[in-house]
Design a protein around this motif. Structure first.
Motif, mmCIF file in Angstrom:
data_model
loop_
_atom_site.group_PDB
_atom_site.id
_atom_site.type_symbol
_atom_site.label_atom_id
_atom_site.label_comp_id
_atom_site.label_asym_id
_atom_site.label_seq_id
_atom_site.Cartn_x
_atom_site.Cartn_y
_atom_site.Cartn_z
ATOM 1 N N GLN A 59 0.838 -1.011 0.299
ATOM 2 C CA GLN A 59 0.185 0.031 0.283
ATOM 3 C C GLN A 59 1.521 1.120 -0.162
ATOM 4 O OE1 GLN A 59 -1.866 -0.840 3.098
ATOM 5 N NE2 GLN A 59 -3.727 -2.465 2.740
ATOM 6 N N ALA A 60 0.930 2.401 -0.600
ATOM 7 C CA ALA A 60 1.219 3.611 -1.006
ATOM 8 C C ALA A 60 0.985 4.321 0.691
ATOM 9 C CB ALA A 60 0.762 4.059 -2.088
ATOM 10 N N GLY A 61 2.235 5.295 0.667
ATOM 11 C CA GLY A 61 1.629 5.533 1.635
ATOM 12 C C GLY A 61 2.356 6.823 1.674
ATOM 13 N N VAL A 62 3.351 8.124 2.698
ATOM 14 C CA VAL A 62 3.459 8.835 2.180
ATOM 15 C C VAL A 62 4.139 9.505 0.997
ATOM 16 C CG1 VAL A 62 4.351 10.723 3.779
ATOM 17 C CG2 VAL A 62 3.349 9.496 5.097
ATOM 18 N N GLY A 63 3.723 10.230 0.562
ATOM 19 C CA GLY A 63 4.190 10.678 -0.878
ATOM 20 C C GLY A 63 3.805 10.336 -2.432
ATOM 21 N N GLY A 64 2.556 10.316 -2.019
ATOM 22 C CA GLY A 64 1.311 10.594 -4.030
ATOM 23 C C GLY A 64 1.876 9.336 -4.755
ATOM 24 N N ASP A 65 2.459 10.321 -6.078
ATOM 25 C CA ASP A 65 2.565 9.343 -7.003
ATOM 26 C C ASP A 65 4.028 8.894 -7.476
ATOM 27 O OD1 ASP A 65 0.239 10.730 -7.972
ATOM 28 O OD2 ASP A 65 1.296 11.816 -9.233
ATOM 29 N N GLU A 66 5.178 8.942 -6.329
ATOM 30 C CA GLU A 66 6.046 8.922 -6.037
ATOM 31 C C GLU A 66 6.350 7.413 -5.255
ATOM 32 O OE1 GLU A 66 9.980 7.969 -6.238
ATOM 33 O OE2 GLU A 66 8.407 9.405 -7.453
ATOM 34 N N ALA A 67 4.716 7.520 -4.214
ATOM 35 C CA ALA A 67 5.049 6.007 -3.236
ATOM 36 C C ALA A 67 4.480 5.409 -4.885
ATOM 37 C CB ALA A 67 4.443 6.701 -1.971
ATOM 38 N N SER A 68 3.118 5.146 -5.163
ATOM 39 C CA SER A 68 2.255 4.310 -5.584
ATOM 40 C C SER A 68 3.388 4.259 -6.789
ATOM 41 C CB SER A 68 1.678 5.550 -6.549
ATOM 42 O OG SER A 68 0.308 6.186 -5.531
ATOM 43 N N LEU A 69 3.870 5.093 -7.369
ATOM 44 C CA LEU A 69 5.545 4.044 -8.471
ATOM 45 C C LEU A 69 5.817 3.284 -8.015
ATOM 46 C CD1 LEU A 69 6.360 7.743 -10.344
ATOM 47 C CD2 LEU A 69 4.895 5.263 -11.597
ATOM 48 N N PHE A 70 6.548 3.705 -5.931
ATOM 49 C CA PHE A 70 7.699 2.771 -5.479
ATOM 50 C C PHE A 70 6.593 1.567 -5.069
ATOM 51 C CE2 PHE A 70 9.642 1.818 -1.488
ATOM 52 C CZ PHE A 70 10.722 1.071 -2.209
ATOM 53 N N VAL A 71 5.574 0.831 -4.847
ATOM 54 C CA VAL A 71 4.465 0.258 -4.912
ATOM 55 C C VAL A 71 4.594 -0.463 -5.753
ATOM 56 C CG1 VAL A 71 2.146 -1.268 -4.961
ATOM 57 C CG2 VAL A 71 2.973 0.908 -3.436
ATOM 58 N N ALA A 72 4.544 -0.477 -7.451
ATOM 59 C CA ALA A 72 5.151 -0.802 -8.544
ATOM 60 C C ALA A 72 6.419 -1.315 -8.400
ATOM 61 C CB ALA A 72 4.647 -0.067 -9.567
ATOM 62 N N ASP A 73 7.525 -0.403 -8.120
ATOM 63 C CA ASP A 73 8.789 -1.818 -7.732
ATOM 64 C C ASP A 73 9.365 -2.474 -7.366
ATOM 65 O OD1 ASP A 73 9.881 0.410 -9.812
ATOM 66 O OD2 ASP A 73 10.123 2.210 -7.987
ATOM 67 N N ILE A 74 8.835 -2.467 -6.259
ATOM 68 C CA ILE A 74 8.440 -3.533 -5.096
ATOM 69 C C ILE A 74 7.486 -4.419 -4.983
ATOM 70 C CG2 ILE A 74 8.476 -4.352 -2.737
ATOM 71 C CD1 ILE A 74 10.516 -2.435 -2.534
ATOM 72 N N TYR A 75 6.907 -4.579 -5.853
ATOM 73 C CA TYR A 75 5.708 -5.832 -6.897
ATOM 74 C C TYR A 75 7.340 -6.276 -7.505
ATOM 75 C CZ TYR A 75 2.502 -8.512 -9.427
ATOM 76 O OH TYR A 75 2.629 -9.174 -10.705
ATOM 77 N N ARG A 76 7.472 -5.164 -8.575
ATOM 78 C CA ARG A 76 8.233 -6.001 -9.543
ATOM 79 C C ARG A 76 9.472 -6.835 -8.636
ATOM 80 N NH1 ARG A 76 6.651 -1.715 -12.667
ATOM 81 N NH2 ARG A 76 8.419 -0.134 -11.962
ATOM 82 N N MET A 77 10.159 -5.707 -7.817
ATOM 83 C CA MET A 77 11.552 -6.973 -7.121
ATOM 84 C C MET A 77 11.400 -8.453 -6.250
ATOM 85 S SD MET A 77 13.656 -5.299 -4.389
ATOM 86 C CE MET A 77 12.253 -5.790 -2.501
ATOM 87 N N TYR A 78 9.955 -7.995 -6.246
ATOM 88 C CA TYR A 78 9.269 -9.454 -5.552
ATOM 89 C C TYR A 78 8.926 -10.744 -6.685
ATOM 90 C CZ TYR A 78 8.671 -7.386 -0.823
ATOM 91 O OH TYR A 78 8.742 -6.667 0.413
ATOM 92 N N ASP A 79 8.653 -9.689 -7.823
ATOM 93 C CA ASP A 79 8.197 -11.177 -9.158
ATOM 94 C C ASP A 79 9.574 -11.956 -9.482
ATOM 95 O OD1 ASP A 79 6.050 -11.741 -10.380
ATOM 96 O OD2 ASP A 79 6.449 -11.034 -11.894
ATOM 97 N N TYR A 80 10.827 -10.571 -10.113
ATOM 98 C CA TYR A 80 12.172 -11.256 -10.235
ATOM 99 C C TYR A 80 12.278 -12.674 -9.055
ATOM 100 C CZ TYR A 80 12.026 -6.686 -12.827
ATOM 101 O OH TYR A 80 11.344 -5.973 -13.875
ATOM 102 N N TYR A 81 12.068 -11.883 -7.441
ATOM 103 C CA TYR A 81 12.851 -12.671 -7.552
ATOM 104 C C TYR A 81 12.171 -14.274 -7.043
ATOM 105 C CZ TYR A 81 14.752 -15.181 -3.031
ATOM 106 O OH TYR A 81 14.949 -16.428 -1.856
ATOM 107 N N ALA A 82 10.502 -14.529 -6.679
ATOM 108 C CA ALA A 82 10.052 -14.895 -7.056
ATOM 109 C C ALA A 82 10.371 -16.280 -7.952
ATOM 110 C CB ALA A 82 8.318 -14.930 -7.079
ATOM 111 N N LYS A 83 10.464 -15.195 -9.512
ATOM 112 C CA LYS A 83 10.265 -16.178 -10.191
ATOM 113 C C LYS A 83 11.973 -17.371 -10.271
ATOM 114 C CE LYS A 83 8.084 -14.204 -13.718
ATOM 115 N NZ LYS A 83 6.959 -13.578 -13.348
ATOM 116 N N THR A 84 12.844 -16.513 -9.695
ATOM 117 C CA THR A 84 14.612 -17.155 -9.585
ATOM 118 C C THR A 84 14.094 -18.412 -8.733
ATOM 119 O OG1 THR A 84 15.204 -15.875 -7.947
ATOM 120 C CG2 THR A 84 15.003 -15.055 -10.683
#
Length: 288
Positions: free
Chosen positions: A47-72
């Motif tokens: 969930q995005a917290g403080v930071g508006g659009d930047e927090a929302s972008l970081f949600v996507a970044d962390i999701y992709r990070m977990y997805d990359y690792y899960a596949k490996t």
């Protein structure tokens, strides 16, 4: 009476058995301390917290990070729900990580993650600080949690994938609401049957998590214990882009940001398993 040869042989055997006994004792201790939920699938909310659009972008970044690792490591991620933000980000993402020991692998990710970087829209090069919250729960079996069907409201709606792709004109999306607590969960994969199944598991997991937290707070006898029960509200990690550094504040570990954000989480996860609960070195705060 043993002759010298027998005594020498027994001493040799004892010398070989000693480290094996130590190893067995160590493994037994680990098994006794292991969480039986580790073997379950993991339900994850970001969930995005403080930071508006930047927090929302970081949600996507962390999701992709977990997805990359899960596949490996042979795990599979199924996206269940999402709330789009601006600029390609997400205000929230909900997904299930399926596979062997999935919860055991990801359970230490629960908490507040802080990011420090220069947003794309920043014209003066200033570093901004934003936060997101990650919640990881074991996927519970519906039969393991006492929920009265009369307390559940079921809604169906048209669903689509993240970013608007895979638009669905049929009402395959499912939302369940637990009326007594107000807890609501949503799943919007292509299968209505699968969505209903996922929603029941999610709401069972959330209700059980609420019960466990209530029990922990009831057992707490001082403020320190109460703070421990609310550990998910604490900042656990900072991602500092200008310095290419990730700091995990619980164990004092520092890691390459570019490596971690690309999904190379094995070293971090191993360090967390080995060092959480021990006295970690004091970590100085990064500059905002």
């Amino acid at each position: 009476m043993l002759d010298s040869n027998d005594a020498s042989f027994r001493a040799s055997v004892e010398a070989e058995l000693a480290p094996l006994r130590d190893k067995v004792a160590e493994m037994k201790k680990k098994l006794e301390n292991s969480d039986p939920s580790d073997a379950k699938n993991a339900l994850v909310e970001i969930q995005a917290g403080v930071g508006g659009d930047e927090a929302s972008l970081f949600v996507a970044d962390i999701y992709r990070m977990y997805d990359y690792y899960a596949k490996t490591v042979g795990l599979e991620i199924e996206t269940l729900d999402f709330l789009p933000g601006n600029m390609g980000g997400f205000k929230s993402m909900t997904f299930v990580i399926q596979g062997e020991n999935a919860y055991g692998v990801f359970k230490n990710e629960s908490g507040v993650h802080r990011v420090q970087r220069v947003p794309k829209t920043e014209t003066k090069g200033r570093v901004h600080t934003s936060t997101i919250a990650v919640i990881v729960m074991p996927e519970e079996e519906v039969d393991d949690v006492n929920i009265d069907n009369k307390d559940i409201k079921i809604d169906r709606f048209c669903s689509g994938g993240p970013g608007g792709q895979h638009s669905n004109k049929t009402e395959s999306g499912v939302r369940l609401t637990h009326i007594p607590t107000g807890v609501s969960v949503t799943s919007r994969t292509k299968s209505s049957h699968a969505n209903l199944k996922f929603c029941w598991k999610m709401i069972s997991s959330k209700i059980k998590e609420m019960q466990l937290q209530a029990s922990a707070e009831k057992m707490a006898t001082d403020k320190k214990q109460l703070r421990g029960a609310a550990s998910r509200s604490e900042k656990i990690r900072t991602y500092n882009y200008p310095q290419d550094r990730v700091t995990d504040h619980r164990i004092g570990g520092k890691y390459s940001l570019q490596s971690l954000i690309s999904g190379n989480l094995s070293k971090l996860f191993l360090d967390l398993r080995e060092n959480l609960g021990k006295d970690a070195p004091k970590v100085e705060e990064e500059e905002d």
